[in-house]
Design a protein around this motif. Structure first.
Motif, PDB file in Angstrom:
ATOM      1  N   LEU A  38       0.699  -1.238  -0.180  1.00  0.00           N
ATOM      2  CA  LEU A  38       0.516   0.119  -0.144  1.00  0.00           C
ATOM      3  C   LEU A  38       0.669   1.274   0.319  1.00  0.00           C
ATOM      4  O   LEU A  38       1.767   1.144   0.449  1.00  0.00           O
ATOM      5  N   PHE A  39       0.435   2.612  -0.514  1.00  0.00           N
ATOM      6  CA  PHE A  39       1.014   3.688  -1.060  1.00  0.00           C
ATOM      7  C   PHE A  39       0.374   4.435  -1.823  1.00  0.00           C
ATOM      8  O   PHE A  39      -0.678   4.077  -2.329  1.00  0.00           O
ATOM      9  N   GLY A  40       0.944   5.627  -2.046  1.00  0.00           N
ATOM     10  CA  GLY A  40       0.738   6.893  -2.126  1.00  0.00           C
ATOM     11  C   GLY A  40       0.288   8.230  -1.880  1.00  0.00           C
ATOM     12  O   GLY A  40       0.868   8.711  -1.040  1.00  0.00           O
ATOM     13  N   PHE A  41       0.072   9.330  -2.970  1.00  0.00           N
ATOM     14  CA  PHE A  41       0.042  10.825  -2.871  1.00  0.00           C
ATOM     15  C   PHE A  41      -1.148  11.014  -1.920  1.00  0.00           C
ATOM     16  O   PHE A  41      -1.547  11.481  -3.170  1.00  0.00           O
ATOM     17  N   GLY A  42      -1.585  11.658  -0.749  1.00  0.00           N
ATOM     18  CA  GLY A  42      -2.635  12.086  -0.182  1.00  0.00           C
ATOM     19  C   GLY A  42      -3.628  10.812  -0.780  1.00  0.00           C
ATOM     20  O   GLY A  42      -5.284  11.324  -0.620  1.00  0.00           O
ATOM     21  N   ASN A  43      -3.395   9.598  -1.072  1.00  0.00           N
ATOM     22  CA  ASN A  43      -4.346   8.344  -1.594  1.00  0.00           C
ATOM     23  C   ASN A  43      -3.890   7.104  -1.560  1.00  0.00           C
ATOM     24  O   ASN A  43      -2.684   7.325  -1.130  1.00  0.00           O
ATOM     25  N   ILE A  44      -4.414   6.267  -1.789  1.00  0.00           N
ATOM     26  CA  ILE A  44      -4.023   4.909  -1.092  1.00  0.00           C
ATOM     27  C   ILE A  44      -4.632   4.001  -2.311  1.00  0.00           C
ATOM     28  O   ILE A  44      -5.304   3.975  -2.343  1.00  0.00           O
ATOM     29  N   GLN A  45      -2.991   3.848  -2.970  1.00  0.00           N
ATOM     30  CA  GLN A  45      -3.134   2.627  -3.937  1.00  0.00           C
ATOM     31  C   GLN A  45      -2.276   1.535  -3.302  1.00  0.00           C
ATOM     32  O   GLN A  45      -1.472   1.771  -2.578  1.00  0.00           O
ATOM     33  N   ALA A  46      -2.730   0.274  -3.748  1.00  0.00           N
ATOM     34  CA  ALA A  46      -2.233  -1.412  -4.049  1.00  0.00           C
ATOM     35  C   ALA A  46      -1.372  -1.934  -5.105  1.00  0.00           C
ATOM     36  O   ALA A  46      -2.300  -1.959  -6.371  1.00  0.00           O
ATOM     37  N   VAL A  47      -0.446  -2.450  -4.535  1.00  0.00           N
ATOM     38  CA  VAL A  47       0.330  -2.916  -5.813  1.00  0.00           C
ATOM     39  C   VAL A  47       0.525  -4.919  -5.370  1.00  0.00           C
ATOM     40  O   VAL A  47       0.873  -5.257  -4.112  1.00  0.00           O
ATOM     41  N   ALA A  48       0.225  -5.512  -6.291  1.00  0.00           N
ATOM     42  CA  ALA A  48       0.499  -6.592  -5.731  1.00  0.00           C
ATOM     43  C   ALA A  48       2.038  -6.973  -5.484  1.00  0.00           C
ATOM     44  O   ALA A  48       2.879  -7.100  -6.458  1.00  0.00           O
TER      45      ALA A  48
END
Length: 683
Positions: free
Chosen positions: A329-339
């Protein structure tokens, strides 16, 4: 009177061998002597100078009585009644010998016991007692630096957690032209604050994390230090020696943006691996680099992602789903996920991945973009902070998200909202703990509420409602708050604020008259929500704090990192302090927030506080642990079973742990002794 004297003379003459007077024998014979006197009276006195029983006749005068009472040796000897027979002397000698032997044996046994106790006291080492464990260590002047890393870990094996921290040294000793002054990594003894070891760092440290990268009871503790620029090093926690350092050339196009994250073993060398996130000069350029936990060398090449966002950098953090899929999980002002599977395949430039990375989570995969991008949208609404908290009655973790206008709890299984609380001004990370009785983690929040004021509130983790709040003066920015779990599954919450007057119960609240530079450490216990305990105070600025547990004495200790006030041309002094909470609870001052019914007395409060025992917080996982029924064991190739100890709800229980090779060599099947199902845990 004459009758009594006559009886005494007769008894003396009849039994001259009685020796000393025995009142018990005399009492037993009273009745028989009375009968004897009556019989003599009935038989008419004496005949021929003797009684019918052959006794000497009774004297008729006092002179005769006195004469009879005198001891005549010739008479005694003639009559054959010695005053002290040989049998009596032998019996007395034997009795004295037995008493002497008995006394000698008792004293000898007592002496041997005392010698054994003293030997045990000197030969068997006593465990280190913390006593009140209050110490303060001045580490000199701090030469700048914006970060305050602080970590607790037992590095010398004495059972007490020691203190690790890093600080930038004074620039006075720095070489001219050096843009980044050197820093110092220091380990202080948890017992007395003495320096165990120290190491120089080429740059300021962003984070210190101590853990065991290799599973097993014999694994040594490693401390991972992440710098603010390009430094990533692993140190031996016992000696302070560097094990490896990442070559900064692998980060030539960027700098480290966040602390290192620990992953499962990817290169199958028996040691868990790592991932770091680097950021380029332009924000959209984010780069993941997999690093071997054994050697510090890259695992494959860097993997870049172009993202667009406004706000704080989030993550990276690892999440393991119910099915065992691993996401970053990571992001800038949001949360995105990458497997993690996608990162590994690109880093190694191959089409396949290890079996442990081939698992997918359907509920998460549904959120992929329409163009089947590798990125999964988790949350996108002004995210400020992200933390994972243990879900109630589950082996999974939920996602607690702090935004500019609300606090949101997402279910980890399907990423749907559990509850949302609208509020503004929340800038610090919520502190989890148990305030209510439902065994669900609640959260202490600190909200800026005007100039020099902040509002403390506790949010129910089950419903998202506010269950406690209080407004306090505080000019210290982003003061850290923390919590400690007690043996009855409650939590005490600790936070800093300016002085509250210890007012009488019938007085209203309460702003202190102390100068704003003096801050106090307050403790809130759920059993007494109308009372705060003032444990300590400081004139400096508290930049970091941690709570550790002393399992031996069921005590908790509070460690703070404080910088003193700085003046122009003089750098701020750095102070590290340790405070025993059980000792502080008994010495703390009571501040009444509001009148309570029934009235709470000081004695009642002290008795309650004296019974508090602290335990380790419940184990928090970065994801889920599967529950596997016994039928699934047919697919597992166990490597020798291990007998381990596990803490659940503060209780120590023994478990059976079987290592599995199905998913990954760092997944374990284990079964509590009172459980009927195997639990799959991945690390």
């Amino acid at each position: 009177k004459d009758h009594m004297l006559q009886r005494a003379i007769k008894i003396t003459r009849q039994s001259p061998d009685l020796g000393e007077y025995d009142p018990l024998t005399q009492a037993d014979s009273d009745e028989s002597e009375d009968d004897l006197v009556l019989n003599l009276q009935k038989n008419g006195g004496v005949k021929n100078g003797k009684s019918p029983l052959g006794e000497v006749p009774e004297p008729d005068s006092d002179a005769e009585i006195a004469e009879a009472a005198k001891p005549h040796l010739s008479e005694v000897t003639t009559e054959g009644y010695p005053s002290e027979p040989l049998g009596g002397l032998e019996q007395k000698a034997a009795s004295s010998l037995v008493s002497y032997v008995r006394t000698s044996v008792f004293l000898l046994t007592l002496g041997i016991s005392m010698i054994l106790v003293l030997l045990c006291a000197f030969l068997i080492p006593c465990p280190p007692r913390d006593l009140h464990s209050t110490w303060s260590r001045h580490l000199g002047s701090q030469g700048g630096g914006d970060l305050s890393p602080l970590e607790l870990a037992d590095v010398n094996g004495d059972g007490l957690r020691d203190v690790l921290l890093s600080f930038v040294m004074s620039r006075n000793g720095s070489a001219v032209g050096v843009s980044r002054p050197a820093a110092n990594l220091v380990c202080l003894s948890g017992m007395n604050g003495s320096t165990l070891w120290s190491s120089l760092l080429p740059e300021e440290a962003r984070d210190i994390t101590c853990l065991e990268l290799m599973p097993g009871s014999l694994a040594e503790t490693i401390c991972l230090v992440t710098g603010t620029h390009k430094m990533l090093s692993a140190f031996n926690a016992t000696s302070g020696k560097a094990i490896w350092t990442l070559n900064p050339n692998y980060l030539s196009n960027g700098t480290l943006a966040a602390p290192v994250v620990v992953l499962p073993d990817l290169d199958e060398d028996g040691v868990r691996d790592l991932v770091v996130l680097a950021i380029g000069e332009l924000q959209p350029d984010l780069c993941f680099l997999l690093v071997s936990g054994r050697t510090g060398n890259p695992v494959g090449r860097p993997v870049k992602y172009n993202i667009v966002g406004v706000g704080n950098l989030i993550g990276p953090q690892v999440y393991i789903t119910t099915n065992g899929a691993v996401y970053i999980l990571f992001g800038f002002g949001n949360i995105q996920a990458v497997a993690l599977r996608d990162i590994f395949v690109q880093a190694e430039n191959r089409d396949s991945s290890p079996p442990s990375l081939q698992i997918e989570e359907p509920e998460w995969e549904k959120r992929r973009s329409i163009n089947l991008s590798e990125l999964i949208d988790v949350y996108s609404d002004g995210v400020e902070l992200l933390q994972m908290v243990k879900a109630p009655d589950s082996n999974c973790s939920n996602l607690l998200i702090t935004t500019r206008q609300s606090l949101v709890l997402l279910r980890g299984q399907n990423l749907t909202p559990y509850w949302a609380l609208r509020l503004q001004g929340l800038r610090s990370q919520p502190t989890p703990g148990y305030f209510t009785d439902d065994q669900t983690l609640d959260f202490l929040l600190q909200i800026q509420d005007g100039v020099g004021m902040k509002k403390m509130m506790v949010v129910d983790g089950d419903s998202g409602s506010v269950v406690w709040s209080y407004r306090a003066p505080c000019h210290m920015k982003e003061t850290p708050a923390t919590s400690a779990v007690t043996s009855d599954q409650k939590s005490v919450f600790l936070f800093w604020a300016e002085g509250l007057s210890a007012a009488s119960p019938n007085s209203d609240i309460i702003l202190g008259t102390e100068p704003p530079s003096l801050h106090h450490l307050y403790l809130l216990h759920p059993a007494f929500p109308s009372i705060l305990l003032d444990l300590a105070n400081t004139t400096g600025t508290v930049t970091a704090s941690e709570v550790g547990i002393n399992d031996l004495w069921k005590d908790a200790f509070y460690v703070t990192r404080t910088t003193g006030p700085s003046s122009e041309g003089h750098p701020a002094a750095l102070v590290v302090s340790k405070l025993s909470l059980r000792w502080a609870l008994m010495e703390g001052q009571m501040a009444q927030l509001q009148e309570s019914t029934p009235k709470i007395g000081r004695g009642e409060l002290r008795r309650f506080l004296s019974r508090i025992k602290f335990v380790e917080a419940p184990y928090e996982v970065s994801g889920c642990r599967n529950i596997v029924p016994f039928e699934g064991l047919g697919q597992i190739l166990p490597i020798p079973a291990l007998s381990l100890e596990s803490r659940q709800n503060g209780e120590l229980s023994r478990v059976l742990c079987i290592k599995t090779v199905v998913l990954d060599q760092h997944c374990f099947l284990w079964m509590p002794s009172d459980h009927e199902e195997m639990i799959l845990s991945c690390f």
